[in-house]
Scaffold this motif. Structure first.
Motif, mmCIF file in Angstrom:
data_model
loop_
_atom_site.group_PDB
_atom_site.id
_atom_site.type_symbol
_atom_site.label_atom_id
_atom_site.label_comp_id
_atom_site.label_asym_id
_atom_site.label_seq_id
_atom_site.Cartn_x
_atom_site.Cartn_y
_atom_site.Cartn_z
ATOM 1 N N ASN A 48 -5.545 4.896 11.130
ATOM 2 C CA ASN A 48 -4.141 4.706 11.323
ATOM 3 C C ASN A 48 -3.811 5.308 12.638
ATOM 4 O O ASN A 48 -3.063 4.918 13.361
ATOM 5 N N ASP B 290 0.235 0.264 9.286
ATOM 6 C CA ASP B 290 -0.772 1.047 8.867
ATOM 7 C C ASP B 290 -1.593 0.285 7.796
ATOM 8 O O ASP B 290 -1.183 -0.653 7.381
ATOM 9 N N THR C 137 0.896 7.925 12.551
ATOM 10 C CA THR C 137 0.696 7.714 11.305
ATOM 11 C C THR C 137 1.390 8.749 10.725
ATOM 12 O O THR C 137 2.007 9.899 11.165
ATOM 13 N N ILE D 71 -2.118 -4.040 4.642
ATOM 14 C CA ILE D 71 -1.483 -3.634 5.933
ATOM 15 C C ILE D 71 0.042 -3.790 5.857
ATOM 16 O O ILE D 71 0.595 -4.524 5.266
#
Length: 186
Positions: free
Chosen positions: A66, A119, A40, A160
Protein backbone atom coordinates in the motif's frame (compact mmCIF):
# COMPACT_ATOMS: atom_id res chain seq x y z
CA UNK A 1 11.30 -0.61 6.71
CA UNK A 2 11.57 -4.11 8.15
CA UNK A 3 9.37 -7.23 7.94
CA UNK A 4 6.59 -7.58 10.50
CA UNK A 5 6.65 -10.50 12.90
CA UNK A 6 4.38 -13.38 11.93
CA UNK A 7 1.96 -12.46 14.73
CA UNK A 8 1.35 -9.05 13.11
CA UNK A 9 0.72 -10.12 9.51
CA UNK A 10 -2.71 -9.02 8.30
CA UNK A 11 -3.49 -6.95 11.38
CA UNK A 12 -3.10 -3.50 9.80
CA UNK A 13 -0.45 -2.33 12.25
CA UNK A 14 3.11 -1.07 12.26
CA UNK A 15 5.58 -1.20 15.12
CA UNK A 16 7.87 1.67 16.07
CA UNK A 17 10.27 2.29 18.96
CA UNK A 18 9.36 4.03 22.21
CA UNK A 19 11.55 6.94 21.05
CA UNK A 20 9.43 7.30 17.91
CA UNK A 21 6.27 7.21 20.07
CA UNK A 22 7.68 10.08 22.15
CA UNK A 23 8.81 12.19 19.19
CA UNK A 24 5.45 11.81 17.39
CA UNK A 25 3.47 12.10 20.66
CA UNK A 26 1.65 8.85 19.92
CA UNK A 27 -0.32 6.41 22.04
CA UNK A 28 -0.73 2.74 21.18
CA UNK A 29 -3.53 2.06 18.72
CA UNK A 30 -3.42 5.52 17.17
CA UNK A 31 -3.62 5.96 13.42
CA UNK A 32 -0.38 6.82 11.63
CA UNK A 33 0.26 7.84 8.05
CA UNK A 34 2.96 5.88 6.21
CA UNK A 35 4.38 7.58 3.15
CA UNK A 36 6.52 5.62 0.75
CA UNK A 37 5.80 6.52 -2.86
CA UNK A 38 2.10 6.30 -1.86
CA UNK A 39 0.36 7.26 1.37
CA UNK A 40 -1.42 4.63 3.42
CA UNK A 41 -2.38 4.31 7.08
CA UNK A 42 -2.06 1.79 9.89
CA UNK A 43 -2.50 1.47 13.62
CA UNK A 44 0.69 1.90 15.62
CA UNK A 45 2.02 -0.49 18.25
CA UNK A 46 5.18 -0.59 20.35
CA UNK A 47 8.28 -2.21 18.89
CA UNK A 48 9.43 -5.48 20.40
CA UNK A 49 12.29 -5.13 22.88
CA UNK A 50 14.88 -6.26 20.31
CA UNK A 51 13.94 -3.28 18.09
CA UNK A 52 14.03 -0.62 20.81
CA UNK A 53 16.67 1.96 19.99
CA UNK A 54 16.58 1.11 16.28
CA UNK A 55 15.24 3.51 13.68
CA UNK A 56 13.01 0.88 12.11
CA UNK A 57 9.32 0.50 11.35
CA UNK A 58 8.03 -3.06 11.07
CA UNK A 59 5.13 -3.66 8.71
CA UNK A 60 3.67 -6.58 6.79
CA UNK A 61 3.67 -7.03 3.03
CA UNK A 62 0.17 -5.62 2.61
CA UNK A 63 1.13 -2.31 4.24
CA UNK A 64 4.40 -2.23 2.28
CA UNK A 65 2.42 -2.79 -0.94
CA UNK A 66 0.00 0.00 0.00
CA UNK A 67 2.87 2.41 0.76
CA UNK A 68 4.76 1.18 -2.32
CA UNK A 69 7.80 0.54 -0.16
CA UNK A 70 10.10 -2.42 0.25
CA UNK A 71 12.21 -3.86 3.02
CA UNK A 72 15.18 -1.54 3.58
CA UNK A 73 13.40 1.48 2.09
CA UNK A 74 12.88 4.70 4.01
CA UNK A 75 9.32 5.83 4.66
CA UNK A 76 7.84 8.77 6.52
CA UNK A 77 5.67 7.84 9.52
CA UNK A 78 3.65 10.52 11.28
CA UNK A 79 0.52 10.92 13.36
CA UNK A 80 -2.34 10.86 10.86
CA UNK A 81 -5.10 13.35 10.32
CA UNK A 82 -8.06 11.01 9.84
CA UNK A 83 -11.82 11.03 10.02
CA UNK A 84 -14.43 8.40 10.85
CA UNK A 85 -15.62 6.65 7.71
CA UNK A 86 -19.26 7.13 6.85
CA UNK A 87 -19.08 4.66 3.94
CA UNK A 88 -16.40 2.27 2.70
CA UNK A 89 -16.81 0.36 -0.56
CA UNK A 90 -14.71 -2.78 -0.98
CA UNK A 91 -14.20 -5.09 -3.95
CA UNK A 92 -12.22 -8.27 -4.65
CA UNK A 93 -8.57 -7.42 -5.29
CA UNK A 94 -8.28 -9.58 -8.44
CA UNK A 95 -10.22 -10.05 -11.64
CA UNK A 96 -12.04 -13.35 -11.95
CA UNK A 97 -12.82 -13.57 -8.22
CA UNK A 98 -16.38 -13.13 -7.01
CA UNK A 99 -16.94 -12.49 -3.32
CA UNK A 100 -20.21 -12.21 -1.45
CA UNK A 101 -20.21 -11.29 2.23
CA UNK A 102 -22.47 -9.15 4.38
CA UNK A 103 -21.20 -5.63 4.96
CA UNK A 104 -21.88 -6.04 8.69
CA UNK A 105 -19.46 -8.98 8.93
CA UNK A 106 -16.78 -7.05 7.04
CA UNK A 107 -17.30 -3.97 9.22
CA UNK A 108 -16.84 -6.08 12.35
CA UNK A 109 -13.75 -7.81 10.91
CA UNK A 110 -12.20 -4.43 9.99
CA UNK A 111 -13.45 -2.43 12.97
CA UNK A 112 -11.10 0.46 13.86
CA UNK A 113 -8.85 -0.27 10.87
CA UNK A 114 -7.70 2.85 9.02
CA UNK A 115 -7.93 2.71 5.22
CA UNK A 116 -7.29 4.87 2.17
CA UNK A 117 -8.94 4.52 -1.25
CA UNK A 118 -6.82 2.11 -3.29
CA UNK A 119 -5.51 0.16 -0.26
CA UNK A 120 -5.27 -3.60 -0.40
CA UNK A 121 -6.66 -5.12 2.79
CA UNK A 122 -7.12 -8.61 4.17
CA UNK A 123 -10.10 -9.55 6.25
CA UNK A 124 -10.97 -12.65 8.17
CA UNK A 125 -8.00 -14.59 9.49
CA UNK A 126 -6.10 -11.87 11.32
CA UNK A 127 -6.97 -11.37 14.95
CA UNK A 128 -6.82 -8.15 16.87
CA UNK A 129 -5.49 -7.85 20.35
CA UNK A 130 -5.99 -5.38 23.16
CA UNK A 131 -2.76 -3.87 21.95
CA UNK A 132 -4.43 -2.18 18.96
CA UNK A 133 -8.07 -1.88 19.96
CA UNK A 134 -8.67 1.49 21.62
CA UNK A 135 -9.10 1.06 25.39
CA UNK A 136 -12.66 0.60 26.62
CA UNK A 137 -14.07 -0.35 23.22
CA UNK A 138 -14.96 -4.00 23.83
CA UNK A 139 -14.66 -6.37 26.74
CA UNK A 140 -11.88 -8.78 25.80
CA UNK A 141 -14.06 -11.92 25.86
CA UNK A 142 -16.71 -10.38 23.57
CA UNK A 143 -14.02 -9.31 21.11
CA UNK A 144 -12.36 -12.71 21.09
CA UNK A 145 -15.66 -14.55 20.49
CA UNK A 146 -16.78 -12.17 17.75
CA UNK A 147 -13.52 -12.31 15.83
CA UNK A 148 -13.23 -16.06 16.15
CA UNK A 149 -16.59 -16.61 14.47
CA UNK A 150 -15.86 -14.05 11.73
CA UNK A 151 -12.50 -15.59 10.87
CA UNK A 152 -14.14 -18.97 10.34
CA UNK A 153 -16.88 -17.44 8.20
CA UNK A 154 -14.67 -15.31 5.95
CA UNK A 155 -11.32 -17.07 5.67
CA UNK A 156 -8.64 -14.75 4.34
CA UNK A 157 -10.10 -12.45 1.74
CA UNK A 158 -7.99 -9.90 -0.18
CA UNK A 159 -9.99 -6.81 -0.97
CA UNK A 160 -9.31 -3.40 -2.45
CA UNK A 161 -10.76 -0.20 -0.98
CA UNK A 162 -12.72 1.08 -4.00
CA UNK A 163 -14.14 4.23 -2.35
CA UNK A 164 -14.48 5.99 0.99
CA UNK A 165 -16.66 8.80 2.31
CA UNK A 166 -15.11 11.10 3.29
CA UNK A 167 -11.93 10.88 1.20
CA UNK A 168 -8.40 10.64 2.62
CA UNK A 169 -7.47 8.53 5.63
CA UNK A 170 -10.59 7.16 7.31
CA UNK A 171 -11.12 4.72 10.14
CA UNK A 172 -13.84 2.07 9.98
CA UNK A 173 -16.03 2.43 13.04
CA UNK A 174 -19.24 1.02 14.51
CA UNK A 175 -21.37 3.42 12.43
CA UNK A 176 -19.53 2.90 9.12
CA UNK A 177 -21.60 1.46 6.29
CA UNK A 178 -19.45 -1.14 4.53
CA UNK A 179 -20.45 -2.28 1.05
CA UNK A 180 -18.82 -5.17 -0.79
CA UNK A 181 -18.99 -5.11 -4.57
CA UNK A 182 -19.11 -8.72 -5.80
CA UNK A 183 -16.45 -8.28 -8.50
CA UNK A 184 -13.15 -6.49 -9.09
CA UNK A 185 -13.34 -2.84 -10.20
CA UNK A 186 -10.67 -0.83 -12.05
Amino acid sequence: VAEAGEEDVGRGLVRVSDAAFAVMELERGEVVSILGTRETAALVAAARSADQGLDVVRMDGVIRTNARAGIGDYVQVRKAAWRDAQNVTLAPARKGIRVVAPGEALRQALLYRPVVKGDLITAGTASRSREIVPPGIYPEEVLRGLLGSLAIGLGEVRLIVAATTPSGIVRIGPQTEVELLPEYVE
